[in-house]
Design a protein around this motif. Sequence first.
Motif, PDB file in Angstrom:
ATOM      1  N   VAL A 202       0.923  -1.139  -0.217  1.00 19.46           N
ATOM      2  CA  VAL A 202      -0.032   0.100  -0.176  1.00 19.46           C
ATOM      3  C   VAL A 202       0.982   1.316  -0.008  1.00 19.46           C
ATOM      4  O   VAL A 202       1.869   1.311   0.507  1.00 19.46           O
ATOM      5  N   SER A 213      -4.983   2.995   9.198  1.00 17.74           N
ATOM      6  CA  SER A 213      -5.464   2.486   8.151  1.00 17.74           C
ATOM      7  C   SER A 213      -4.564   1.342   7.395  1.00 17.74           C
ATOM      8  O   SER A 213      -5.054   0.177   6.871  1.00 17.74           O
ATOM      9  N   PHE A 214      -3.163   2.050   6.755  1.00 12.14           N
ATOM     10  CA  PHE A 214      -2.451   1.022   6.219  1.00 12.14           C
ATOM     11  C   PHE A 214      -2.191  -0.056   7.058  1.00 12.14           C
ATOM     12  O   PHE A 214      -1.771  -1.298   6.332  1.00 12.14           O
ATOM     13  N   LEU A 216      -3.669  -1.942   9.003  1.00 13.74           N
ATOM     14  CA  LEU A 216      -4.964  -2.638   8.977  1.00 13.74           C
ATOM     15  C   LEU A 216      -5.007  -3.404   7.820  1.00 13.74           C
ATOM     16  O   LEU A 216      -5.184  -4.685   7.671  1.00 13.74           O
ATOM     17  N   GLN A 217      -4.484  -2.948   7.044  1.00 12.14           N
ATOM     18  CA  GLN A 217      -4.440  -3.680   5.409  1.00 12.14           C
ATOM     19  C   GLN A 217      -3.179  -4.646   5.278  1.00 12.14           C
ATOM     20  O   GLN A 217      -3.591  -5.768   4.765  1.00 12.14           O
ATOM     21  N   ALA A 220      -4.399  -7.465   7.414  1.00 14.33           N
ATOM     22  CA  ALA A 220      -5.333  -8.176   6.650  1.00 14.33           C
ATOM     23  C   ALA A 220      -4.779  -9.172   5.647  1.00 14.33           C
ATOM     24  O   ALA A 220      -5.310 -10.265   5.189  1.00 14.33           O
ATOM     25  N   PHE A 245      -1.935  -1.301  17.438  1.00 15.76           N
ATOM     26  CA  PHE A 245      -2.875  -2.130  16.856  1.00 15.76           C
ATOM     27  C   PHE A 245      -2.876  -3.774  16.980  1.00 15.76           C
ATOM     28  O   PHE A 245      -3.530  -4.442  16.256  1.00 15.76           O
ATOM     29  N   GLY A 246      -1.817  -4.171  17.613  1.00 15.92           N
ATOM     30  CA  GLY A 246      -1.645  -5.717  17.804  1.00 15.92           C
ATOM     31  C   GLY A 246      -0.959  -6.380  16.420  1.00 15.92           C
ATOM     32  O   GLY A 246      -1.168  -7.608  16.400  1.00 15.92           O
TER      33      GLY A 246
ATOM     34  N   GLN B  14     -11.731   0.109   8.912  1.00 14.83           N
ATOM     35  CA  GLN B  14     -11.118   1.483   8.407  1.00 14.83           C
ATOM     36  C   GLN B  14     -12.414   2.588   8.650  1.00 14.83           C
ATOM     37  O   GLN B  14     -11.979   3.503   9.002  1.00 14.83           O
ATOM     38  N   PHE B 144      -9.009  -5.270  15.593  1.00 18.24           N
ATOM     39  CA  PHE B 144      -8.370  -5.283  17.164  1.00 18.24           C
ATOM     40  C   PHE B 144      -8.381  -4.040  17.339  1.00 18.24           C
ATOM     41  O   PHE B 144      -7.727  -3.097  16.671  1.00 18.24           O
ATOM     42  N   PRO B 146      -7.366  -0.853  19.782  1.00 15.11           N
ATOM     43  CA  PRO B 146      -6.797  -0.328  20.988  1.00 15.11           C
ATOM     44  C   PRO B 146      -7.487   0.291  21.811  1.00 15.11           C
ATOM     45  O   PRO B 146      -8.313   1.286  21.527  1.00 15.11           O
TER      46      PRO B 146
END
Lengths: 404, 293
Positions: A202, A213-214, A216-217, A220, A245-246, B14, B144, B146
């Motif tokens: 990304v 956001s990036f 999370l992508q 995924a 965010f783990g 998102q 997840f 936080p």
Amino acid sequence: MQMKKLTTLACAAAFAMLSGAASAQISGNTVKIGVLTDMSGTYSDLAGAGAVLATQMAIEDFIAEAKPAFKVEMVSADHQNKADIASNKAREWFEREGVDTATELVTTSTALAVMKIAKEMNRVALMSGPASTPITNEQCNDVTVHYTYDTYALANGTAKAVTQQGGNTWFFLTADYAFGQALEKDSSAVVTANGGKVLGSVRHPFPASDFSSFLLQAQASGAKIIGLANAGADTTNAIKQAAEFGVTPKQSLAGLLMFISDVHSLGLQATQGMYLTTGFYWDLDDQTRAWSKRFFEKQKRMPTMVQAGQYSSVLHYLRAVQATGTDEAGKVMAQMKATPIKDFFGKNGRIREDGRMVHDMYLAQVKTPAESKYPWDYYHIRQTIPAEEAFQPLAQSKCPLVKK
Amino acid sequence: MEIFGVPSALLGSQLLVGLINGSFYAILSLGLAIIFGLLNIINFTHGAQYMMGAFVAWIALNKLGINYWVALLFAPIVIGALGVLIERTMLRKLYKLDHLYGLLLTFGLALIFEGIFRDQYGISGQSYPVPELLQGGVNLGFMFLPIYRGWVVVAALTVCFATWFVIEKTKLGAYLRAGTENAQMVQALGINVPLLITFTYGFGVALAAFAGVLAAPVYQVSPLMGSNLIIVVFAVVVIGGMGSIMGSILTGLGLGLIEGLTRVFYPEASAVVVFVIMVIVLLVRPAGLFGKA
């Protein structure tokens, strides 16, 4: 009789002019070094004022060692990471202020702009900060030296080591400009060549502050390794938010371009165990420690590889001017390329015909807080990558100056 | 399940992340809107004040041992007081002049503040830890989350709506609004308008500092953190309508969401999408979505 007198006079005049020209081989009897860098933006900690200091140190050391017959001066300016500002400043320096070499030039876009002007004006460009390989490939020219590191060497160090250790699926977070794209491209090639697979990428705007956001992508995608093809504040923010965010430690991060200033600002808790490739580490041996200590006394921070490379490149340049007795770019470049570089920074260094300075690079791993014994004790050096293997082989070069 | 080729779980996460960013936009644009509404000053120092809020929290923790919860109150008070000083000594002299002078003064101040912090702390910034109580996260099934980010949304929205309530529904708010409409008349009725203005500027600045403290554990605390954000926040204020309180809150949240979606479908455009919307809104409704023409 009259004729003979005239001839004698003309000869004398010509001789006088000739000798005049000889003593003026160094224009104005002054070598002027321009430091064009990011003094205030994202990259000002890794280059910036520290690069200016390194230049001053190089000039002082050169004067003490060589006692030159010419004067050495330094000017510096903030290019704000903008190519147009950089090229205007470089043109002004070359045309009106008699600057002989534009140096540092962190941020690829400024480097590419200035090296063209240097070529046009027949001056030398010494690149310590920028990273992209096009500088010594498609865009190469005979007045530019790319000194400290490049995206090929970074990928070849970090991406190779991580892939070989089992990190065989990758997702890239890439800064959306020339440098990030080059780093992603070079790293992808290394990952694939070592049997790994790139699952996706990304492109984030430069600079960015929120990476959630990036990330999370990337999460995924399920890739084992998230490659950070960015630098400076972008990298530090991405690392910090990945933990939040783990994303880590389930997936691992590979910082493809990390400086000691980044590790320092994030702390070892957040960066422990990460691999990175560097051209210089202050705590490598007695020589590096001695120089870095001098630097630290003035700057209150340990030098990054860009700052150490800046010192080494300026000193190498000044020695070439001294040896040739001229500041004409072609002659100085020939001398710089003919002379091997042996100082605390450039171990086994030499400048190739494409302008690439090749030297030993290091694969480092960030220490855990428990392993760090004193301030700035941050890296284990896991591997020394020999100069001839660290950089892109000339056989793959796209530079027209390379004869094949 | 997929929506336009994007897994719905990813889309959900998102949107949530967009909402989190939106709450930062909301609280910052709210401060700007209040200041513009009452003082007619375009406060370009807002980003620097946000940055200083984060730095005060960092300094408080590392030098004075003041924890996060106290800093949430302490930093806005310190930076708000600095705002009062700026208003009393400098801004006050510019009210009768063109907007441009206020803009130039505050822009200049922002550069000075950023320069001072850059000189002292460098550009890479400092790390501020997440407070112990809010560490970790919860698995929502599709993402997840936080806990700290969840707290940011709650804290920001609470402060935003409390501010809206005070301005729109209380007597103090009525004075403020009346002062905006006709300062001379309100003064004639025995209300100390200059004091009201000073207080308003201080409060708007304190909101920025509050957002700074909220941001400290999320982003690197660095001298440029404000200038990276402030341009977007100005766009939010323009889209919402200059000076509109509710407009700035709702627009902030809405644009956070739109930006979040852009990051999934076309990440390269995520830095410009806000400005594209701004252009469209200015063409269709020059006063902004919630502004009065």
